[in-house]
Design a protein around this motif. Structure first.
Motif, PDB file in Angstrom:
ATOM      1  N   GLU A  40       0.816  -1.215   0.000  1.00  0.00           N
ATOM      2  CA  GLU A  40       0.000   0.000   0.000  1.00  0.00           C
ATOM      3  C   GLU A  40       0.854   1.271   0.000  1.00  0.00           C
ATOM      4  N   PRO A  41       1.960   1.349   0.787  1.00  0.00           N
ATOM      5  CA  PRO A  41       2.796   2.564   0.714  1.00  0.00           C
ATOM      6  C   PRO A  41       3.395   2.796  -0.673  1.00  0.00           C
ATOM      7  N   LEU A  42       3.730   1.712  -1.381  1.00  0.00           N
ATOM      8  CA  LEU A  42       4.248   1.862  -2.739  1.00  0.00           C
ATOM      9  C   LEU A  42       3.177   2.396  -3.678  1.00  0.00           C
ATOM     10  N   LEU A  43       1.953   1.906  -3.527  1.00  0.00           N
ATOM     11  CA  LEU A  43       0.859   2.386  -4.369  1.00  0.00           C
ATOM     12  C   LEU A  43       0.524   3.842  -4.035  1.00  0.00           C
ATOM     13  N   ASP A  44       0.600   4.195  -2.754  1.00  0.00           N
ATOM     14  CA  ASP A  44       0.374   5.593  -2.359  1.00  0.00           C
ATOM     15  C   ASP A  44       1.352   6.519  -3.080  1.00  0.00           C
ATOM     16  N   ALA A  45       2.595   6.063  -3.208  1.00  0.00           N
ATOM     17  CA  ALA A  45       3.652   6.918  -3.765  1.00  0.00           C
ATOM     18  C   ALA A  45       3.766   6.822  -5.281  1.00  0.00           C
ATOM     19  N   HIS A  46       3.421   5.661  -5.864  1.00  0.00           N
ATOM     20  CA  HIS A  46       3.750   5.423  -7.278  1.00  0.00           C
ATOM     21  C   HIS A  46       2.571   4.994  -8.138  1.00  0.00           C
ATOM     22  N   TRP A  47       1.346   5.189  -7.648  1.00  0.00           N
ATOM     23  CA  TRP A  47       0.144   5.074  -8.476  1.00  0.00           C
ATOM     24  C   TRP A  47      -0.601   6.389  -8.410  1.00  0.00           C
ATOM     25  N   PRO A  48      -0.736   7.111  -9.485  1.00  0.00           N
ATOM     26  CA  PRO A  48      -0.246   6.795 -10.825  1.00  0.00           C
ATOM     27  C   PRO A  48       1.289   6.817 -10.872  1.00  0.00           C
ATOM     28  N   GLY A  49       1.851   5.999 -11.753  1.00  0.00           N
ATOM     29  CA  GLY A  49       3.295   5.971 -11.896  1.00  0.00           C
ATOM     30  C   GLY A  49       3.807   4.682 -12.499  1.00  0.00           C
ATOM     31  N   PRO A  50       5.142   4.539 -12.556  1.00  0.00           N
ATOM     32  CA  PRO A  50       5.771   3.428 -13.285  1.00  0.00           C
ATOM     33  C   PRO A  50       5.945   2.161 -12.464  1.00  0.00           C
ATOM     34  N   LEU A  51       4.891   1.741 -11.776  1.00  0.00           N
ATOM     35  CA  LEU A  51       4.921   0.510 -10.991  1.00  0.00           C
ATOM     36  C   LEU A  51       3.756  -0.382 -11.406  1.00  0.00           C
ATOM     37  N   THR A  52       4.085  -1.583 -11.881  1.00  0.00           N
ATOM     38  CA  THR A  52       3.090  -2.606 -12.200  1.00  0.00           C
ATOM     39  C   THR A  52       3.167  -3.680 -11.129  1.00  0.00           C
ATOM     40  N   VAL A  53       2.028  -4.090 -10.593  1.00  0.00           N
ATOM     41  CA  VAL A  53       2.022  -5.125  -9.562  1.00  0.00           C
ATOM     42  C   VAL A  53       1.224  -6.335 -10.046  1.00  0.00           C
ATOM     43  N   ILE A  54       1.799  -7.508  -9.861  1.00  0.00           N
ATOM     44  CA  ILE A  54       1.118  -8.754 -10.202  1.00  0.00           C
ATOM     45  C   ILE A  54       0.455  -9.288  -8.944  1.00  0.00           C
ATOM     46  N   VAL A  55      -0.852  -9.485  -8.999  1.00  0.00           N
ATOM     47  CA  VAL A  55      -1.629  -9.989  -7.864  1.00  0.00           C
ATOM     48  C   VAL A  55      -2.537 -11.114  -8.341  1.00  0.00           C
ATOM     49  N   ARG A  56      -3.154 -11.805  -7.406  1.00  0.00           N
ATOM     50  CA  ARG A  56      -4.142 -12.811  -7.767  1.00  0.00           C
ATOM     51  C   ARG A  56      -5.391 -12.105  -8.274  1.00  0.00           C
ATOM     52  N   ALA A  57      -5.920 -12.570  -9.398  1.00  0.00           N
ATOM     53  CA  ALA A  57      -7.102 -11.960  -9.997  1.00  0.00           C
ATOM     54  C   ALA A  57      -8.375 -12.526  -9.374  1.00  0.00           C
ATOM     55  N   GLN A  58      -9.428 -11.708  -9.395  1.00  0.00           N
ATOM     56  CA  GLN A  58     -10.737 -12.190  -8.957  1.00  0.00           C
ATOM     57  C   GLN A  58     -11.138 -13.394  -9.822  1.00  0.00           C
ATOM     58  N   SER A  59     -11.480 -14.502  -9.181  1.00  0.00           N
ATOM     59  CA  SER A  59     -11.802 -15.714  -9.933  1.00  0.00           C
ATOM     60  C   SER A  59     -13.101 -15.594 -10.720  1.00  0.00           C
ATOM     61  N   SER A  60     -13.932 -14.633 -10.361  1.00  0.00           N
ATOM     62  CA  SER A  60     -15.226 -14.485 -11.025  1.00  0.00           C
ATOM     63  C   SER A  60     -15.157 -13.663 -12.302  1.00  0.00           C
ATOM     64  N   LEU A  61     -14.000 -13.102 -12.624  1.00  0.00           N
ATOM     65  CA  LEU A  61     -13.900 -12.224 -13.781  1.00  0.00           C
ATOM     66  C   LEU A  61     -14.054 -13.011 -15.083  1.00  0.00           C
ATOM     67  N   ALA A  62     -14.885 -12.486 -15.972  1.00  0.00           N
ATOM     68  CA  ALA A  62     -15.137 -13.141 -17.259  1.00  0.00           C
ATOM     69  C   ALA A  62     -14.196 -12.574 -18.312  1.00  0.00           C
ATOM     70  N   TRP A  63     -12.930 -12.955 -18.212  1.00  0.00           N
ATOM     71  CA  TRP A  63     -11.959 -12.494 -19.194  1.00  0.00           C
ATOM     72  C   TRP A  63     -10.967 -13.607 -19.482  1.00  0.00           C
ATOM     73  N   ASP A  64     -10.156 -13.406 -20.522  1.00  0.00           N
ATOM     74  CA  ASP A  64      -9.117 -14.363 -20.889  1.00  0.00           C
ATOM     75  C   ASP A  64      -7.943 -13.564 -21.443  1.00  0.00           C
ATOM     76  N   LEU A  65      -6.982 -13.291 -20.571  1.00  0.00           N
ATOM     77  CA  LEU A  65      -5.817 -12.508 -20.966  1.00  0.00           C
ATOM     78  C   LEU A  65      -4.683 -13.370 -21.498  1.00  0.00           C
ATOM     79  N   GLY A  66      -4.849 -14.692 -21.420  1.00  0.00           N
ATOM     80  CA  GLY A  66      -3.782 -15.606 -21.807  1.00  0.00           C
ATOM     81  C   GLY A  66      -3.435 -16.509 -20.642  1.00  0.00           C
ATOM     82  N   ASP A  67      -2.212 -17.036 -20.669  1.00  0.00           N
ATOM     83  CA  ASP A  67      -1.784 -17.985 -19.643  1.00  0.00           C
ATOM     84  C   ASP A  67      -1.256 -17.223 -18.426  1.00  0.00           C
TER      85      ASP A  67
END
Length: 240
Positions: free
Chosen positions: A87-114
């Motif tokens: 959360e402190p990183l997001l406070d400082a760098h969102w918006p900004g050049p930080l991408t975070v990989i997290v677990r996605a909501q299992s209910s989402l109806a999308w297919d981004l790939g593997d």
């Protein structure tokens, strides 16, 4: 060549945003500016659109694109959980050049790939990008280059590489623009990608313009040591 809209001109910007919104709704890809590089964008919830994005870049499902969002609320709706430690990183760098990989909501109806059940999220620090995301919702966005080519910081370079595989280009001039010597040695000119998908364990899977030291100052020993060759879910050379 795709239509290019000069966003410095108010009339062209208005027409460009309208055309971009229409193209995305129709399952087409567009080129948009971010704070780091130009990105090829598509509706994150359209399998056809995401497949078109990967095809335009010459990539397969093994390189799922990150998802850009307008704000933290939009990110929270896509994530199973945002770890409290970052959360402190997001406070400082969102918006900004930080991408975070997290677990996605299992209910989402999308297919981004593997993705292995994860999603790479970022809030870009660019007014055109934020404005478009507020209108369209989450967009799958990868850098607007062909596989193996440099990520473009100029709209014309993106248009030349991607051609008719995109419906239009939003031209906001040169993006990125980090001064020489400020970018970490060996870094990509896109965002830094931090994998937060394992409980209590964090690792940088792509070093971008946000220095490792900045992240380590927040996460301390929970940030794993850098590997000789780091890789990850989020399209390492192209997340933007």
């Amino acid at each position: 060549m795709p239509a290019i809209h000069d966003t410095a001109d108010p009339a062209s910007l208005l027409a460009g945003i309208r055309a971009a919104r229409t193209a995305i709704a129709a399952g087409r890809c567009i080129v948009m500016p971010t704070d780091t590089v130009y990105g090829i964008a598509a509706d994150a919830f359209s399998h056809q659109a995401v497949a078109g994005l990967l095809a335009a870049k010459g990539r397969d499902r093994g390189f799922p694109p990150p998802v850009l969002v307008a704000d933290r609320h939009m990110a929270a709706a896509l994530a199973e959980r945002i770890p409290a430690e970052i959360e402190p990183l997001l406070d400082a760098h969102w918006p900004g050049p930080l991408t975070v990989i997290v677990r996605a909501q299992s209910s989402l109806a999308w297919d981004l790939g593997d993705t292995g059940g994860t999603v790479a999220l970022r809030v870009p620090d660019h007014p055109i990008a934020i404005g478009l995301l507020q209108e369209t919702g989450p967009l799958a966005v990868s850098s607007a280059n062909l596989h193996g080519m440099p990520a473009p910081t100029e709209a014309a370079a993106a248009a030349e590489m991607l051609g008719e595989s995109v419906a239009l280009v939003l031209d906001a001039g040169t993006v990125g623009g980090q001064a020489p010597g400020q970018q970490p040695a060996g870094a990509n000119n896109g965002s830094t990608i931090l994998d937060c998908s394992s409980e209590g364990v964090f690792r940088i899977v792509r070093q971008g313009v946000l220095p490792r030291e900045t992240i380590a100052a927040v996460l301390g020993e929970q940030l794993q040591a850098a590997a000789p060759a780091e890789g990850g879910q989020a399209d390492p050379p192209a997340a933007g």
